[in-house]
Design an enzyme around this catalytic site. Structure first.
Site, short mmCIF file in Angstrom:
data_model
loop_
_atom_site.label_atom_id
_atom_site.label_comp_id
_atom_site.label_asym_id
_atom_site.label_seq_id
_atom_site.Cartn_x
_atom_site.Cartn_y
_atom_site.Cartn_z
N ALA A 1 0.89 -1.35 0.12
CA ALA A 1 0.05 0.15 0.15
C ALA A 1 0.82 1.33 0.04
O ALA A 1 1.99 1.42 -0.77
CB ALA A 1 -0.92 -0.03 1.05
N SER A 2 0.70 2.19 0.86
CA SER A 2 1.21 3.52 0.90
C SER A 2 2.60 3.55 1.44
O SER A 2 3.47 4.77 1.23
CB SER A 2 0.59 4.53 1.61
OG SER A 2 -0.67 4.97 0.52
N VAL A 3 3.08 2.54 1.84
CA VAL A 3 4.59 2.59 2.35
C VAL A 3 5.30 2.69 0.93
O VAL A 3 6.67 3.28 1.05
CB VAL A 3 4.88 1.09 2.89
CG1 VAL A 3 6.51 0.83 2.99
CG2 VAL A 3 4.35 0.88 4.13
#
Length: 385
Positions: free
Chosen positions: A92-94
Site C-alpha cells: 500500500a502507501s509504504v
C-alpha cells in the site's frame, strides 16, 4: 463466491476463514518474560493469532539484531499457504517512501529543484496546477490535488488496463482533469494523485519507466532482493505472495483477488511488494548513505510541519504527527518515530524506525486492522515505553 469491487468497498468504508496459525519454524518461540518488548509483543500477537484478528509478518530489529520475527496466518487460505518471514506483501502507501527517495536522488544530482512546478516537466494540466503546484507541495500533500481513485470513471477504466504503461499514462490522464481543492501551500490533504505525478516526473527526468527506475536505483542498491512492482496475474497465482483478506458487510473475510479491487500493477502512490526483511534493508540503506547522502537524507526524512494534535485515546499516549517528504514522523512517549504506514482492502502495513533508540519495526498484514488489533499502534506503544 461473491465478487467484490473496489468501488463497493470504498463506498462501504469511506476509504480512498481458516484459523490463524503462528508460523512454524520461521517464527521465534514465544518469550517467557512478558516484561520485555519482545515478550509484550509476543503476548499481544499470540492473542491476535488465537482470535484470528491478525494475519501477516512482524519484524523488529534493534541496532542490527533481530529481536522479534513472527509470521501468523495464511498467505493463501484456499491453497493452505501460510505466511512466512519471506512472504511478499502488498505494501500500500509504504510505497510512497520509494517514490520520495527517487525524487531525492534526482534533487541530489541537481536534476530538479524542489521549488520546480509540475509544468516544468509535464504538460496537459490546468493552468493553476501546472504553474502553481511545486514538487515540495506534492511531497508534503499541500498541492490541493486529491485521490485519483475517487475520480468518476477511474475504477471502471483502470480495470481494463493490462500493462504498466497503461497504468502510468491512464492514471495521469485522469489526474490532469482534477481541480485544486485549495491554493497550493495553504492547506494539507493526503494525495495519492500528488505521488503519482511525482512518479511521472521521475520518468520524465530519468528517461526510464518509473518501475525500472525504482528497481535499479532503490530496490537493487538497497539489497531488496524480493521487492518489485508485480503484475496482478502473478499476485493471484504465485505462492510467495500474500492474498489480501478484507471483510464484507457481514464481517466475513474474503479474498480480494477474486474481484476487481486491485489494478494491473501498483503505482508511485502505492502497492509495491516486498518482504519484511526487504523493508529493514531499505531503512538501513536510506540511513547509511547507500541511497542518499546524509545531507539529502536529512532533507527528506525530517519533519516539515506539524499536523493538528488529536486528543489521546483512553489508555494510549498523545501522538504528535509531522508531515515529511514521503517519510512522516511522530513523537510518542518522547521518542521520535519516522517512516510510513499503508492501508488498502485487506492490507495493513508499516515500516518505521526510531532514530534515538535503534529500533526498526516492520509489520505487513493481509487483514484489515480492527479495533484492538492495530499492530503498528502496539509496536509504537511498546517500543517507546
Amino acid at each position: 463466491m461473491a465478487i467484490h469491487s473496489r468501488r463497493s468497498f470504498l463506498g462501504r468504508t469511506g476509504l480512498a476463514v481458516a484459523p490463524a496459525v503462528v508460523g512454524g519454524s520461521w517464527a521465534l518461540p514465544a518469550a517467557a518474560d512478558t516484561g520485555t518488548p519482545r515478550g509484550e509483543l509476543d503476548k499481544y500477537l499470540d492473542q491476535l493469532a488465537a482470535e484470528d484478528r491478525f494475519s501477516g509478518t512482524v519484524l523488529v530489529i534493534r541496532d542490527g539484531r533481530t529481536v522479534l520475527s513472527r509470521s501468523i496466518g495464511f498467505a493463501d487460505k484456499k491453497n493452505g499457504v501460510r505466511n512466512r518471514a519471506d512472504t511478499r506483501y502488498c505494501l500500500a502507501s509504504v510505497t510512497k517512501m520509494f517514490t520520495a527517495t527517487a525524487i531525492a536522488q534526482l534533487a541530489q544530482r541537481g536534476s530538479l529543484s524542489l521549488a520546480d512546478t509540475i509544468g516544468k516537466y509535464l504538460s496537459g494540466f490546468k493552468a493553476d496546477v501546472a504553474d502553481k503546484v511545486t514538487i515540495h507541495n506534492l511531497l508534503t500533500h499541500t498541492s490541493g490535488l486529491g485521490d485519483y481513485m475517487q475520480l468518476a470513471g477511474y475504477f471502471e477504466e483502470s480495470s481494463t488496463w493490462t500493462t504498466p504503461r497503461q497504468m502510468m499514462d491512464g492514471t495521469l490522464r485522469f489526474i490532469r482533469t482534477e481541480s485544486l481543492a485549495f491554493a497550493p501551500g495553504t492547506a494539507s490533504k493526503y494525495s495519492n494523485s500528488g505521488f503519482h505525478v511525482l512518479g511521472s516526473i521521475v520518468e520524465k527526468i530519468s528517461g526510464e519507466s518509473y518501475y525500472d527506475y525504482i528497481r535499479k536505483h532503490v530496490f537493487r542498491p538497497a539489497g531488496m532482493t524480493s521487492a518489485d512492482f508485480t503484475l496482478l496475474s502473478q499476485w493471484r497465482t504465485d505462492r510467495r505472495f500474500a492474498h489480501p483478506y478484507p471483510t464484507d458487510e457481514s464481517g466475513k473475510r474474503y479474498d480480494a483477488l477474486d474481484g476487481d479491487m486491485f489494478g494491473v500493477i501498483g503505482s508511485p502512490a502505492g502497492n509495491a511488494f516486498a518482504t519484511a526483511p526487504d523493508l529493514v534493508r531499505f531503512v538501513k540503506a536510506l540511513n547509511d548513505g547507500t541511497l542518499l547522502s546524509p545531507t539529502w537524507r536529512d532533507v527528506f526524512v525530517t519533519p516539515k510541519f506539524a499536523m493538528p494534535t488529536l486528543p489521546a485515546k483512553p489508555g494510549l499516549p498523545e501522538v504528535i504527527n509531522f508531515v515529511g517528504y514521503g517519510a512522516d514522523s511522530a513523537i510518542i512517549n518522547g521518542a521520535l518515530i519516522t517512516g510510513h504506514l499503508g492501508g488498502a482492502p485487506g492490507v495493513s502495513t508499516s515500516a518505521e524506525w526510531y532514530p534515538s533508540r535503534g529500533w526498526t519495526a516492520v509489520h505487513l498484514g493481509n487483514y484489515d486492522p480492527t479495533p484492538g488489533a492495530n499492530v503498528n499502534q502496539e509496536l509504537r506503544q511498546v517500543l517507546t515505553s
